[in-house]
Motif scaffolding. Structure first.
Motif, PDB file in Angstrom:
ATOM      1  N   GLY A   1     -20.919   2.161  37.410  1.00  0.00           N
ATOM      2  CA  GLY A   1     -21.804   0.826  36.902  1.00  0.00           C
ATOM      3  C   GLY A   1     -21.489  -0.289  36.174  1.00  0.00           C
ATOM      4  N   LEU A   2     -21.639   0.869  34.890  1.00  0.00           N
ATOM      5  CA  LEU A   2     -21.077  -0.080  33.566  1.00  0.00           C
ATOM      6  C   LEU A   2     -19.531  -0.678  34.032  1.00  0.00           C
ATOM      7  N   ALA A   3     -19.259  -0.380  34.268  1.00  0.00           N
ATOM      8  CA  ALA A   3     -17.296  -1.039  34.909  1.00  0.00           C
ATOM      9  C   ALA A   3     -17.695  -1.699  35.380  1.00  0.00           C
ATOM     10  N   VAL A   4     -18.635  -2.021  36.699  1.00  0.00           N
ATOM     11  CA  VAL A   4     -18.326  -3.045  37.633  1.00  0.00           C
ATOM     12  C   VAL A   4     -19.449  -4.414  36.518  1.00  0.00           C
ATOM     13  N   ALA A   5     -19.827  -3.844  35.790  1.00  0.00           N
ATOM     14  CA  ALA A   5     -20.799  -5.153  35.546  1.00  0.00           C
ATOM     15  C   ALA A   5     -19.598  -6.209  34.627  1.00  0.00           C
ATOM     16  N   PHE A   6     -19.109  -4.920  33.984  1.00  0.00           N
ATOM     17  CA  PHE A   6     -17.986  -5.248  32.772  1.00  0.00           C
ATOM     18  C   PHE A   6     -17.015  -6.622  33.268  1.00  0.00           C
ATOM     19  N   ARG A   7     -17.334  -5.852  34.712  1.00  0.00           N
ATOM     20  CA  ARG A   7     -15.552  -6.877  35.314  1.00  0.00           C
ATOM     21  C   ARG A   7     -16.003  -7.912  36.216  1.00  0.00           C
ATOM     22  N   ALA A   8     -17.604  -7.825  36.293  1.00  0.00           N
ATOM     23  CA  ALA A   8     -18.179  -9.222  36.497  1.00  0.00           C
ATOM     24  C   ALA A   8     -18.466 -10.568  35.339  1.00  0.00           C
ATOM     25  N   LEU A   9     -17.933  -9.883  34.273  1.00  0.00           N
ATOM     26  CA  LEU A   9     -18.359 -10.639  32.980  1.00  0.00           C
ATOM     27  C   LEU A   9     -16.845 -10.905  32.862  1.00  0.00           C
ATOM     28  N   VAL A  10     -15.972 -10.526  32.897  1.00  0.00           N
ATOM     29  CA  VAL A  10     -15.004 -10.263  32.488  1.00  0.00           C
ATOM     30  C   VAL A  10     -13.817 -11.670  33.479  1.00  0.00           C
TER      31      VAL A  10
ATOM     32  N   LEU B   1     -26.000  -7.188  44.750  1.00  0.00           N
ATOM     33  CA  LEU B   1     -26.501  -6.242  45.689  1.00  0.00           C
ATOM     34  C   LEU B   1     -25.681  -5.060  46.051  1.00  0.00           C
ATOM     35  N   VAL B   2     -24.669  -5.624  46.982  1.00  0.00           N
ATOM     36  CA  VAL B   2     -23.253  -5.219  47.084  1.00  0.00           C
ATOM     37  C   VAL B   2     -23.653  -3.860  46.210  1.00  0.00           C
ATOM     38  N   ASP B   3     -22.646  -4.000  44.798  1.00  0.00           N
ATOM     39  CA  ASP B   3     -22.115  -2.629  44.334  1.00  0.00           C
ATOM     40  C   ASP B   3     -23.155  -1.836  43.604  1.00  0.00           C
ATOM     41  N   ALA B   4     -24.489  -3.112  43.516  1.00  0.00           N
ATOM     42  CA  ALA B   4     -25.926  -1.940  43.086  1.00  0.00           C
ATOM     43  C   ALA B   4     -25.460  -0.396  44.418  1.00  0.00           C
ATOM     44  N   LEU B   5     -25.862  -1.180  45.920  1.00  0.00           N
ATOM     45  CA  LEU B   5     -26.044  -0.846  46.629  1.00  0.00           C
ATOM     46  C   LEU B   5     -24.476   0.588  47.061  1.00  0.00           C
ATOM     47  N   VAL B   6     -24.273   0.041  47.070  1.00  0.00           N
ATOM     48  CA  VAL B   6     -22.745   1.045  47.361  1.00  0.00           C
ATOM     49  C   VAL B   6     -22.666   2.221  46.596  1.00  0.00           C
ATOM     50  N   LEU B   7     -22.878   2.490  45.265  1.00  0.00           N
ATOM     51  CA  LEU B   7     -23.007   2.822  43.916  1.00  0.00           C
ATOM     52  C   LEU B   7     -24.152   3.821  44.057  1.00  0.00           C
ATOM     53  N   SER B   8     -25.182   3.263  44.283  1.00  0.00           N
ATOM     54  CA  SER B   8     -27.234   3.991  45.312  1.00  0.00           C
ATOM     55  C   SER B   8     -26.690   5.298  46.729  1.00  0.00           C
ATOM     56  N   LEU B   9     -25.744   5.185  47.267  1.00  0.00           N
ATOM     57  CA  LEU B   9     -25.205   5.145  48.056  1.00  0.00           C
ATOM     58  C   LEU B   9     -24.321   6.718  47.951  1.00  0.00           C
ATOM     59  N   ALA B  10     -23.291   6.400  47.041  1.00  0.00           N
ATOM     60  CA  ALA B  10     -22.577   7.062  46.333  1.00  0.00           C
ATOM     61  C   ALA B  10     -22.888   8.617  45.529  1.00  0.00           C
ATOM     62  N   ALA B  11     -24.024   7.825  44.665  1.00  0.00           N
ATOM     63  CA  ALA B  11     -24.851   9.009  44.393  1.00  0.00           C
ATOM     64  C   ALA B  11     -25.124  10.008  44.890  1.00  0.00           C
ATOM     65  N   ALA B  12     -26.181   9.306  46.650  1.00  0.00           N
ATOM     66  CA  ALA B  12     -27.015   9.850  46.868  1.00  0.00           C
ATOM     67  C   ALA B  12     -25.681  10.953  48.254  1.00  0.00           C
ATOM     68  N   LYS B  13     -25.012  10.834  48.383  1.00  0.00           N
ATOM     69  CA  LYS B  13     -23.480  11.424  48.943  1.00  0.00           C
ATOM     70  C   LYS B  13     -23.140  12.574  47.941  1.00  0.00           C
ATOM     71  N   GLY B  14     -22.663  11.707  46.947  1.00  0.00           N
ATOM     72  CA  GLY B  14     -22.300  13.587  45.845  1.00  0.00           C
ATOM     73  C   GLY B  14     -23.367  13.896  45.642  1.00  0.00           C
ATOM     74  N   ARG B  15     -24.945  14.125  46.033  1.00  0.00           N
ATOM     75  CA  ARG B  15     -25.719  14.811  45.742  1.00  0.00           C
ATOM     76  C   ARG B  15     -26.045  15.708  46.998  1.00  0.00           C
ATOM     77  N   VAL B  16     -26.066  15.380  47.915  1.00  0.00           N
ATOM     78  CA  VAL B  16     -25.955  16.338  49.156  1.00  0.00           C
ATOM     79  C   VAL B  16     -24.517  16.797  48.941  1.00  0.00           C
ATOM     80  N   ILE B  17     -23.347  16.053  49.021  1.00  0.00           N
ATOM     81  CA  ILE B  17     -22.493  17.578  48.743  1.00  0.00           C
ATOM     82  C   ILE B  17     -22.486  18.307  47.184  1.00  0.00           C
ATOM     83  N   MET B  18     -23.255  18.077  46.567  1.00  0.00           N
ATOM     84  CA  MET B  18     -23.688  18.923  45.634  1.00  0.00           C
ATOM     85  C   MET B  18     -24.821  20.749  46.004  1.00  0.00           C
TER      86      MET B  18
END
Length: 87
Positions: A78-87, A32-49
């Protein structure tokens, strides 16, 4: 007008940064934290753009291309975070 828009963008970025910090410190589940942090990062990137790079008044093609790039970047993270969780 532009100065007001930049001040609003700065306030949005400040709120999103505080939300990111709060999520990373207070929420229990890693997924949940990883998904939320990545979503917030995308929102920040959109504001900056849109506001700091001035793409709000750019042609829709440029906005779409850069939004797609940002979405792809967040998706790969997100894929990197998911892969890290699986390994």
């Amino acid at each position: 007008m532009v100065r007001d828009r930049l001040n609003l963008a700065w306030l949005q970025l400040l709120c999103l940064a505080i939300a990111t910090l709060a999520a990373s410190l207070l929420l229990p589940g890693r997924w949940l934290v990883d998904a939320l942090v990545l979503s917030l990062a995308a929102a920040k990137g959109r504001v900056i753009m849109l506001d700091y790079l001035g793409l709000r008044s750019a042609p829709p093609l440029w906005r779409g291309l850069l939004t797609a790039w940002l979405t792809g970047l967040v998706g790969l993270a997100g894929l990197a975070v998911a892969f890290r969780a699986l390994v």
